[in-house]
Design a protein around this motif. Structure first.
Motif, PDB file in Angstrom:
ATOM      1  N   TYR A  57      -7.908   3.126 -11.857  1.00 53.11           N
ATOM      2  CA  TYR A  57      -7.548   4.228 -12.749  1.00 53.11           C
ATOM      3  C   TYR A  57      -8.478   4.353 -13.960  1.00 53.11           C
ATOM      4  O   TYR A  57      -8.313   5.251 -14.772  1.00 53.11           O
ATOM      5  CB  TYR A  57      -6.077   4.118 -13.170  1.00 53.11           C
TER       6      TYR A  57
ATOM      7  N   ILE B 261     -12.605  10.993 -12.067  1.00 57.79           N
ATOM      8  CA  ILE B 261     -12.439  11.699 -10.805  1.00 57.79           C
ATOM      9  C   ILE B 261     -13.841  11.886 -10.222  1.00 57.79           C
ATOM     10  O   ILE B 261     -14.747  12.348 -10.908  1.00 57.79           O
ATOM     11  CB  ILE B 261     -11.768  13.084 -11.000  1.00 57.79           C
ATOM     12  N   GLY B 262     -14.015  11.490  -8.983  1.00 58.43           N
ATOM     13  CA  GLY B 262     -15.343  11.517  -8.372  1.00 58.43           C
ATOM     14  C   GLY B 262     -16.102  10.208  -8.552  1.00 58.43           C
ATOM     15  O   GLY B 262     -17.229  10.064  -8.069  1.00 58.43           O
TER      16      GLY B 262
ATOM     17  N   ARG C  26     -12.613   7.829  -6.007  1.00 57.00           N
ATOM     18  CA  ARG C  26     -11.453   8.486  -6.614  1.00 57.00           C
ATOM     19  C   ARG C  26     -11.571   9.991  -6.395  1.00 57.00           C
ATOM     20  O   ARG C  26     -12.325  10.682  -7.089  1.00 57.00           O
ATOM     21  CB  ARG C  26     -11.349   8.164  -8.103  1.00 57.00           C
ATOM     22  N   ALA C  27     -10.836  10.489  -5.420  1.00 53.58           N
ATOM     23  CA  ALA C  27     -10.945  11.897  -5.022  1.00 53.58           C
ATOM     24  C   ALA C  27     -10.178  12.821  -5.964  1.00 53.58           C
ATOM     25  O   ALA C  27     -10.572  13.962  -6.188  1.00 53.58           O
ATOM     26  CB  ALA C  27     -10.441  12.071  -3.595  1.00 53.58           C
ATOM     27  N   SER C  28      -9.052  12.334  -6.517  1.00 56.20           N
ATOM     28  CA  SER C  28      -8.256  13.122  -7.461  1.00 56.20           C
ATOM     29  C   SER C  28      -7.448  12.153  -8.311  1.00 56.20           C
ATOM     30  O   SER C  28      -7.621  10.930  -8.210  1.00 56.20           O
ATOM     31  CB  SER C  28      -7.331  14.097  -6.715  1.00 56.20           C
ATOM     32  N   GLU C  29      -6.547  12.677  -9.133  1.00 60.34           N
ATOM     33  CA  GLU C  29      -5.773  11.847 -10.060  1.00 60.34           C
ATOM     34  C   GLU C  29      -5.157  10.623  -9.387  1.00 60.34           C
ATOM     35  O   GLU C  29      -5.269   9.504  -9.875  1.00 60.34           O
ATOM     36  CB  GLU C  29      -4.680  12.695 -10.716  1.00 60.34           C
ATOM     37  N   ASN C  30      -4.510  10.843  -8.248  1.00 64.19           N
ATOM     38  CA  ASN C  30      -3.802   9.743  -7.579  1.00 64.19           C
ATOM     39  C   ASN C  30      -4.216   9.546  -6.126  1.00 64.19           C
ATOM     40  O   ASN C  30      -3.514   8.887  -5.365  1.00 64.19           O
ATOM     41  CB  ASN C  30      -2.286   9.971  -7.640  1.00 64.19           C
ATOM     42  N   HIS C  31      -5.373  10.092  -5.747  1.00 64.29           N
ATOM     43  CA  HIS C  31      -5.824   9.935  -4.368  1.00 64.29           C
ATOM     44  C   HIS C  31      -7.162   9.201  -4.330  1.00 64.29           C
ATOM     45  O   HIS C  31      -8.124   9.618  -4.961  1.00 64.29           O
ATOM     46  CB  HIS C  31      -5.960  11.306  -3.675  1.00 64.29           C
TER      47      HIS C  31
END
Length: 210
Positions: free
Chosen positions: A160, A164-165, A184-189
């Motif tokens: 975390y 992102i990216g 890290r593709a998005s906030e939680n993915h």
């Protein structure tokens, strides 16, 4: 007479799929002899980890180059390194990015890394003594995070602290370790890809409680 730097680059890096021109230049620019103990100097450019005292080692050049290439770093990026060791990997990364933040849990190693990095004249590395499990929150988020010791699983706080990216590269596992690239593709993915089997020292401290 040991292996020359030119031979190491040509045979052990270019000869084994290291093709990123910036990574090859960084491996050329960093004088590994500044990070190797005096009794190991003749082995400076051999493609193997070398002992630096008290069971610790300086990483194999191929693995340093492979990890840097796998992260696809750009000059504007900021990187967090977990496990400064003697400072060699941080020095290579410093030639590839804007700034490197690096954390080392072993006190004498952290001091050695600071001394070694000062000798190189590198100014874009910040070091800290501590457990890397929780990262460096006040400097986050990072474009990339690299671990040079193996946790059983990737520490969540580090995931975390990626933008992102962002990309995280870590040896993961206990007896059998794999080098894992996490995106890290998005906030939680997050997406993971296994790259190759490796053998690193275990990550100590908080990582062993999870």
């Amino acid at each position: 007479m040991g292996v020359s730097k030119r031979e190491m680059i040509k045979r052990h890096l270019q000869g084994r799929n290291i093709s990123d021109a910036r990574v090859l230049q960084a491996m050329w620019d960093v004088d590994r002899s500044l990070f190797v103990p005096e009794d190991q100097l003749e082995h400076t450019y051999e493609d193997k980890a070398l002992p630096i005292g008290l069971g610790q080692t300086i990483s194999q050049p191929y693995i340093v180059a492979y990890m840097a290439q796998a992260l696809r770093l750009t000059p504007q990026e900021v990187v967090l390194e977990i496990g400064t060791g003697c400072g060699y990997n941080a020095a290579v990364l410093a030639h590839l990015v804007q700034h490197v933040y690096s954390i080392e849990v072993i006190e004498w190693l952290a001091a050695l890394a600071r001394k070694n990095l000062e000798r190189t004249g590198i100014r874009n590395v910040s070091t800290r003594l501590g457990d890397g499990f929780n990262g460096w929150p006040e400097a986050a988020p990072f474009d990339a995070i690299v671990l040079t010791a193996a946790p059983p699983v990737i520490p969540e706080p580090l995931m975390y602290q990626l933008k992102i990216g962002g990309r995280l590269l870590a040896p993961v596992g206990t007896n059998l370790q794999k080098l894992v690239l996490l995106f890290r593709a998005s906030e939680n993915h997050f997406e993971e890809r296994e790259l190759l089997p490796v053998r690193f020292v275990p990550m100590t401290g908080e990582a062993q409680k999870n």
